[in-house]
Design a protein around this motif. Structure first.
Motif, PDB file in Angstrom:
ATOM      1  N   GLU A   1      16.309  15.967 -34.603  1.00 43.95           N
ATOM      2  CA  GLU A   1      17.620  16.180 -35.194  1.00 43.95           C
ATOM      3  C   GLU A   1      17.733  17.565 -35.821  1.00 43.95           C
ATOM      4  O   GLU A   1      18.759  18.232 -35.696  1.00 43.95           O
ATOM      5  CB  GLU A   1      17.928  15.097 -36.234  1.00 43.95           C
ATOM      6  CG  GLU A   1      18.234  13.740 -35.637  1.00 43.95           C
ATOM      7  CD  GLU A   1      16.977  12.955 -35.269  1.00 43.95           C
ATOM      8  OE1 GLU A   1      15.861  13.401 -35.614  1.00 43.95           O
ATOM      9  OE2 GLU A   1      17.115  11.905 -34.620  1.00 43.95           O
ATOM     10  N   ILE A   2      16.671  17.995 -36.490  1.00 42.23           N
ATOM     11  CA  ILE A   2      16.667  19.323 -37.113  1.00 42.23           C
ATOM     12  C   ILE A   2      16.768  20.410 -36.052  1.00 42.23           C
ATOM     13  O   ILE A   2      17.530  21.374 -36.203  1.00 42.23           O
ATOM     14  CB  ILE A   2      15.397  19.501 -37.977  1.00 42.23           C
ATOM     15  CG1 ILE A   2      15.436  18.546 -39.180  1.00 42.23           C
ATOM     16  CG2 ILE A   2      15.256  20.948 -38.433  1.00 42.23           C
ATOM     17  CD1 ILE A   2      14.143  18.485 -39.960  1.00 42.23           C
ATOM     18  N   GLU A   3      16.046  20.249 -34.957  1.00 40.82           N
ATOM     19  CA  GLU A   3      16.112  21.232 -33.870  1.00 40.82           C
ATOM     20  C   GLU A   3      17.501  21.277 -33.242  1.00 40.82           C
ATOM     21  O   GLU A   3      18.024  22.350 -32.942  1.00 40.82           O
ATOM     22  CB  GLU A   3      15.076  20.907 -32.800  1.00 40.82           C
ATOM     23  CG  GLU A   3      13.660  21.199 -33.204  1.00 40.82           C
ATOM     24  CD  GLU A   3      12.660  20.796 -32.134  1.00 40.82           C
ATOM     25  OE1 GLU A   3      13.070  20.184 -31.128  1.00 40.82           O
ATOM     26  OE2 GLU A   3      11.474  21.109 -32.316  1.00 40.82           O
TER      27      GLU A   3
ATOM     28  N   GLY B   1      19.890  22.968 -35.658  1.00 38.42           N
ATOM     29  CA  GLY B   1      19.602  24.404 -35.656  1.00 38.42           C
ATOM     30  C   GLY B   1      20.124  25.096 -34.405  1.00 38.42           C
ATOM     31  O   GLY B   1      20.665  26.204 -34.473  1.00 38.42           O
ATOM     32  N   LEU B   2      19.981  24.434 -33.268  1.00 39.07           N
ATOM     33  CA  LEU B   2      20.492  24.997 -32.018  1.00 39.07           C
ATOM     34  C   LEU B   2      22.005  25.151 -32.077  1.00 39.07           C
ATOM     35  O   LEU B   2      22.547  26.196 -31.711  1.00 39.07           O
ATOM     36  CB  LEU B   2      20.101  24.104 -30.833  1.00 39.07           C
ATOM     37  CG  LEU B   2      20.691  24.495 -29.483  1.00 39.07           C
ATOM     38  CD1 LEU B   2      20.085  25.811 -29.009  1.00 39.07           C
ATOM     39  CD2 LEU B   2      20.457  23.395 -28.466  1.00 39.07           C
ATOM     40  N   TYR B   3      22.696  24.126 -32.550  1.00 37.27           N
ATOM     41  CA  TYR B   3      24.158  24.184 -32.610  1.00 37.27           C
ATOM     42  C   TYR B   3      24.632  25.253 -33.589  1.00 37.27           C
ATOM     43  O   TYR B   3      25.591  25.976 -33.309  1.00 37.27           O
ATOM     44  CB  TYR B   3      24.743  22.833 -32.969  1.00 37.27           C
ATOM     45  CG  TYR B   3      24.632  21.814 -31.855  1.00 37.27           C
ATOM     46  CD1 TYR B   3      24.565  22.203 -30.523  1.00 37.27           C
ATOM     47  CD2 TYR B   3      24.573  20.459 -32.128  1.00 37.27           C
ATOM     48  CE1 TYR B   3      24.449  21.286 -29.499  1.00 37.27           C
ATOM     49  CE2 TYR B   3      24.464  19.524 -31.108  1.00 37.27           C
ATOM     50  CZ  TYR B   3      24.405  19.950 -29.801  1.00 37.27           C
ATOM     51  OH  TYR B   3      24.300  19.026 -28.796  1.00 37.27           O
ATOM     52  N   PHE B   4      23.996  25.360 -34.737  1.00 40.76           N
ATOM     53  CA  PHE B   4      24.376  26.411 -35.689  1.00 40.76           C
ATOM     54  C   PHE B   4      24.061  27.794 -35.128  1.00 40.76           C
ATOM     55  O   PHE B   4      24.818  28.744 -35.328  1.00 40.76           O
ATOM     56  CB  PHE B   4      23.685  26.216 -37.041  1.00 40.76           C
ATOM     57  CG  PHE B   4      24.376  25.229 -37.931  1.00 40.76           C
ATOM     58  CD1 PHE B   4      25.693  25.420 -38.319  1.00 40.76           C
ATOM     59  CD2 PHE B   4      23.716  24.098 -38.378  1.00 40.76           C
ATOM     60  CE1 PHE B   4      26.341  24.507 -39.142  1.00 40.76           C
ATOM     61  CE2 PHE B   4      24.347  23.184 -39.196  1.00 40.76           C
ATOM     62  CZ  PHE B   4      25.660  23.384 -39.581  1.00 40.76           C
ATOM     63  N   GLY B   5      22.950  27.914 -34.427  1.00 46.34           N
ATOM     64  CA  GLY B   5      22.611  29.193 -33.813  1.00 46.34           C
ATOM     65  C   GLY B   5      23.617  29.605 -32.755  1.00 46.34           C
ATOM     66  O   GLY B   5      24.049  30.762 -32.699  1.00 46.34           O
TER      67      GLY B   5
ATOM     68  N   MET C   1       7.772  13.147 -43.355  1.00 44.45           N
ATOM     69  CA  MET C   1       9.198  12.909 -43.210  1.00 44.45           C
ATOM     70  C   MET C   1       9.807  13.892 -42.209  1.00 44.45           C
ATOM     71  O   MET C   1      10.687  13.520 -41.448  1.00 44.45           O
ATOM     72  CB  MET C   1       9.874  13.053 -44.560  1.00 44.45           C
ATOM     73  CG  MET C   1      11.361  13.038 -44.462  1.00 44.45           C
ATOM     74  SD  MET C   1      12.073  12.001 -45.684  1.00 44.45           S
ATOM     75  CE  MET C   1      13.763  12.384 -45.478  1.00 44.45           C
ATOM     76  N   VAL C   2       9.360  15.126 -42.224  1.00 45.90           N
ATOM     77  CA  VAL C   2       9.902  16.114 -41.297  1.00 45.90           C
ATOM     78  C   VAL C   2       9.573  15.730 -39.860  1.00 45.90           C
ATOM     79  O   VAL C   2      10.366  15.955 -38.950  1.00 45.90           O
ATOM     80  CB  VAL C   2       9.361  17.520 -41.633  1.00 45.90           C
ATOM     81  CG1 VAL C   2       9.804  18.533 -40.610  1.00 45.90           C
ATOM     82  CG2 VAL C   2       9.798  17.933 -43.027  1.00 45.90           C
ATOM     83  N   ASP C   3       8.402  15.110 -39.653  1.00 45.56           N
ATOM     84  CA  ASP C   3       8.014  14.708 -38.305  1.00 45.56           C
ATOM     85  C   ASP C   3       8.983  13.700 -37.704  1.00 45.56           C
ATOM     86  O   ASP C   3       9.201  13.683 -36.495  1.00 45.56           O
ATOM     87  CB  ASP C   3       6.610  14.103 -38.319  1.00 45.56           C
ATOM     88  CG  ASP C   3       5.556  15.126 -38.715  1.00 45.56           C
ATOM     89  OD1 ASP C   3       5.827  16.326 -38.532  1.00 45.56           O
ATOM     90  OD2 ASP C   3       4.493  14.720 -39.198  1.00 45.56           O
ATOM     91  N   ILE C   4       9.575  12.876 -38.542  1.00 43.42           N
ATOM     92  CA  ILE C   4      10.484  11.844 -38.056  1.00 43.42           C
ATOM     93  C   ILE C   4      11.790  12.462 -37.557  1.00 43.42           C
ATOM     94  O   ILE C   4      12.350  12.050 -36.548  1.00 43.42           O
ATOM     95  CB  ILE C   4      10.770  10.818 -39.175  1.00 43.42           C
ATOM     96  CG1 ILE C   4       9.475  10.115 -39.583  1.00 43.42           C
ATOM     97  CG2 ILE C   4      11.819   9.814 -38.727  1.00 43.42           C
ATOM     98  CD1 ILE C   4       9.614   9.254 -40.812  1.00 43.42           C
ATOM     99  N   PHE C   5      12.282  13.461 -38.262  1.00 41.44           N
ATOM    100  CA  PHE C   5      13.597  14.027 -37.966  1.00 41.44           C
ATOM    101  C   PHE C   5      13.542  15.373 -37.255  1.00 41.44           C
ATOM    102  O   PHE C   5      14.518  16.102 -37.244  1.00 41.44           O
ATOM    103  CB  PHE C   5      14.394  14.192 -39.261  1.00 41.44           C
ATOM    104  CG  PHE C   5      14.658  12.890 -39.966  1.00 41.44           C
ATOM    105  CD1 PHE C   5      15.498  11.942 -39.402  1.00 41.44           C
ATOM    106  CD2 PHE C   5      14.055  12.612 -41.171  1.00 41.44           C
ATOM    107  CE1 PHE C   5      15.741  10.744 -40.032  1.00 41.44           C
ATOM    108  CE2 PHE C   5      14.292  11.414 -41.815  1.00 41.44           C
ATOM    109  CZ  PHE C   5      15.138  10.480 -41.251  1.00 41.44           C
TER     110      PHE C   5
END
Length: 73
Positions: free
Chosen positions: A8-10, A13-17, A1-5
């Motif tokens: 989006e997760i990256e 994470g970039l925007y929050f960083g 499941m993580v491979d699919i998203f």
């Protein structure tokens, strides 16, 4: 499941960083302004420039999302 998203997760994470970096920059500027006894007009100019930098970054992101959604980019 993580491979699919993973994209989006990256992206999230970039925007929050980057938001965290903007926050830390703001805190550092506030500290320098307080310790330097900067006049009120100078503080307003500094905060205006910081706000415009953040607003430009947000506008760039929104324009990119809308253009990609419309198939322009």
């Amino acid at each position: 499941m993580v491979d699919i998203f993973i994209n989006e997760i990256e992206t999230i994470g970039l925007y929050f960083g980057l938001a965290g970096i903007f926050f830390l920059i703001g805190m550092a500027i506030q500290d320098v302004l307080k310790k330097g006894d900067v006049p009120k007009f100078g503080r307003q100019i500094v905060w205006l420039v910081l706000f415009l930098g953040c607003a430009g970054f947000i506008a760039k992101g929104l324009i990119q999302v809308f253009w990609q959604g419309a198939g322009v980019g």
